[in-house]
Enzyme design. Sequence first.
Site, PDB file in Angstrom:
ATOM      1  N   ARG A   1      -1.133  -6.395  -8.260  1.00 13.72           N
ATOM      2  CA  ARG A   1      -0.082  -7.318  -7.852  1.00 13.72           C
ATOM      3  C   ARG A   1       0.091  -8.442  -8.846  1.00 13.72           C
ATOM      4  NH1 ARG A   1      -2.865  -7.642  -2.146  1.00 13.72           N
ATOM      5  NH2 ARG A   1      -4.333  -8.561  -3.559  1.00 13.72           N
TER       6      ARG A   1
ATOM      7  N   LYS B   1     -15.609  -8.553   4.126  1.00 12.67           N
ATOM      8  CA  LYS B   1     -14.420  -8.841   4.928  1.00 12.67           C
ATOM      9  C   LYS B   1     -14.712  -8.532   6.388  1.00 12.67           C
ATOM     10  CE  LYS B   1     -11.217  -7.402   1.254  1.00 12.67           C
ATOM     11  NZ  LYS B   1     -10.145  -6.449   0.911  1.00 12.67           N
TER      12      LYS B   1
ATOM     13  N   HIS C   1       0.840  -1.208   0.000  1.00 16.59           N
ATOM     14  CA  HIS C   1       0.000   0.000   0.000  1.00 16.59           C
ATOM     15  C   HIS C   1       0.875   1.258   0.000  1.00 16.59           C
ATOM     16  CE1 HIS C   1      -3.185  -2.554   2.197  1.00 16.59           C
ATOM     17  NE2 HIS C   1      -3.657  -2.320   0.983  1.00 16.59           N
TER      18      HIS C   1
ATOM     19  N   SER D   1      -3.013  -7.700   2.649  1.00 16.49           N
ATOM     20  CA  SER D   1      -3.422  -7.535   4.052  1.00 16.49           C
ATOM     21  C   SER D   1      -3.993  -8.826   4.620  1.00 16.49           C
ATOM     22  CB  SER D   1      -4.456  -6.420   4.176  1.00 16.49           C
ATOM     23  OG  SER D   1      -3.906  -5.181   3.854  1.00 16.49           O
TER      24      SER D   1
END
Length: 167
Positions: free
Chosen positions: A92, A42, A18, A130
Amino acid sequence: MTRIGVYPGTFDPVTLGHMDIIRRGAKLVDRLVIGVTTNPSKSPMFTLDERMAMVRREVADVAGEIHVVAFDSLLMDFAEREGAKVIVRGLRAVADFEYEYQMAGMNQQINPRVETVFLMADVALQPIASRLVKEIAVYGGNIAKFVTPAVCTDVVERVEKIGRKGS
């Protein structure tokens, strides 16, 4: 005219990946608004207020005008409210691209005045997520390679509070 960009995410916790996107995104705009949100799919380790404080602390030394703002709305509505013309997204892997490509297309349909800009994560930081950082920490693994020392302390303290698995 001030170029404003929005970098949205849950930042639970904020990772080195991040931070890479924040540093690089801040160079592309005059003001970077980091939109901290809660994803209903989440279950966050940290509250919204804790995540906002964490992000504010971590970006304090980053060059550029950076604002950290909570939001709980459609991203394009948030971008419009902030006056942003750019959404900054980090990529990513190919799986990220497929999801982000679809989201960018939907967002363009919602608000064609806002462009999405994709930044590839630094090669060394590409595997960091994360979700994986939290999982490693919960099982007692070392997360120091993936987050700053302060965030590492935050996560370790939270895991100790909620209880580590596998012990």
